[in-house]
Design a protein around this motif. Sequence first.
Motif, mmCIF file in Angstrom:
data_model
loop_
_atom_site.group_PDB
_atom_site.id
_atom_site.type_symbol
_atom_site.label_atom_id
_atom_site.label_comp_id
_atom_site.label_asym_id
_atom_site.label_seq_id
_atom_site.Cartn_x
_atom_site.Cartn_y
_atom_site.Cartn_z
ATOM 1 N N GLY A 136 0.804 -1.218 0.000
ATOM 2 C CA GLY A 136 0.000 0.000 0.000
ATOM 3 C C GLY A 136 0.834 1.263 0.000
ATOM 4 N N LYS A 137 0.134 2.387 0.005
ATOM 5 C CA LYS A 137 0.779 3.695 -0.135
ATOM 6 C C LYS A 137 0.934 4.435 1.181
ATOM 7 C CE LYS A 137 -2.462 4.805 -3.021
ATOM 8 N NZ LYS A 137 -3.326 5.562 -3.946
ATOM 9 N N ASN A 138 0.593 3.778 2.305
ATOM 10 C CA ASN A 138 0.620 4.466 3.586
ATOM 11 C C ASN A 138 1.449 3.697 4.602
ATOM 12 O OD1 ASN A 138 -1.596 6.687 3.213
ATOM 13 N ND2 ASN A 138 -2.512 4.811 2.427
ATOM 14 N N ALA A 139 2.191 4.442 5.409
ATOM 15 C CA ALA A 139 2.941 3.850 6.508
ATOM 16 C C ALA A 139 2.040 3.806 7.733
ATOM 17 C CB ALA A 139 4.198 4.660 6.806
ATOM 18 N N THR A 140 1.795 2.628 8.262
ATOM 19 C CA THR A 140 0.957 2.480 9.443
ATOM 20 C C THR A 140 1.838 2.195 10.654
ATOM 21 O OG1 THR A 140 0.636 0.105 9.078
ATOM 22 C CG2 THR A 140 -0.939 1.603 8.047
ATOM 23 N N ASP A 141 1.218 2.127 11.828
ATOM 24 C CA ASP A 141 1.973 1.857 13.045
ATOM 25 C C ASP A 141 2.714 0.536 12.927
ATOM 26 O OD1 ASP A 141 1.001 4.186 14.108
ATOM 27 O OD2 ASP A 141 -0.602 3.212 15.257
#
Length: 372
Positions: free
Chosen positions: A262-267
């Motif tokens: 995906g395109k987002n950095a999560t925790d």
Amino acid sequence: MTVRANKPAFNIREKLKELTHNIGLKGRELMRAGTAQDARDLVSAGRKNLIQNGAMNVWQRGTAQDTIASGREFLADRWGVATAGSAQLTHEQSTDSPPGFTYSLKVSPAVTDTLSSSEQSHITQLIEAQNMTFLNWGSAEGIPITISFWAKSNQTSNKCLWLYAQDAGDHIARQFNLSKPNVWEKFTFTIPPNPGGVIANDNGPGLYVRIALDGGHTVANGSLPTEWTNVTATGRYGTLDPGFLENTANEFYLTGVQLEAGKNATDFEHRSYAEELALCQRYYVEDSTGGADDPLMYFFQYSDSYKMLQIPFPVPMRSSGRTVVITMGSGAGNTGLTQNYQPTAMQYKAYVNIALNSTASYIVKYRADDEF
């Protein structure tokens, strides 16, 4: 017959206040998501980190400082630290870490050196190819990846995140700058799918994830592959300036490494120690009693003339071609020792040519290595 329904009165000012209720930054991002897939990317529910031992919690080989004279070695499981030529690096476990993490991997030059030509020093993890096939690289449905990590150094300098897709022979890189001496900094990069790079569905290396610390003038010549392109011998790491190996006081720390679809950095996904250890044992496992003649496992008698040793691995290893080293007890019989007998990914076997009711045969240690 006429029926009239009346709604209870309400305060329109109060209703308008409900519309301005603070839903938080993540809530606003979710509300702006254009598709269900966009929303899933933001939440990243379930298992997500393709990096193993990203928090540097597992150290089966030991935690004390070790010096690499040349080549690649492991201390923190799955993380190979490498150098070339006459350069030497030390690597060790450190408790210096950002909030939310307990350990980091610390790397420092053991001697002063200036790397020449294609020589390089780096920290690398290889991700198994079959763990990445769901990304659909090489197709119109290819999924991007996002890599995030924490790094710290006492040296303000440029370093490089370098990715290499082995099956396609393509690479891509991102430069990052450590601008705050002795301060943990978090870096995040979103990488597009490799449009021409299908990842094989096998147990080989699918992706190299590398932090380049230093390099000679052909690999760190200022050229940086910002898009997926066929790998070349020159121009991989941009500018690694100043040289990390030019001062033995230099230090580099790494932890909290996460690679997710995906395109987002999560925790960061904190897995339990037991689960992280089992993931690492697919590539390396060892056991020992710690004594030169304290039996760990005995050979059993399976015929009048031979004794057999069978070691079941705690988890299936990556392949049947892994390297196993056993240490015989100082008082054990080892006549005609034959190793790697009918090996599998699940077990290791060896035998000795020792008759029934003769000398006992046993090992005090074993280690099995199946890193790429």
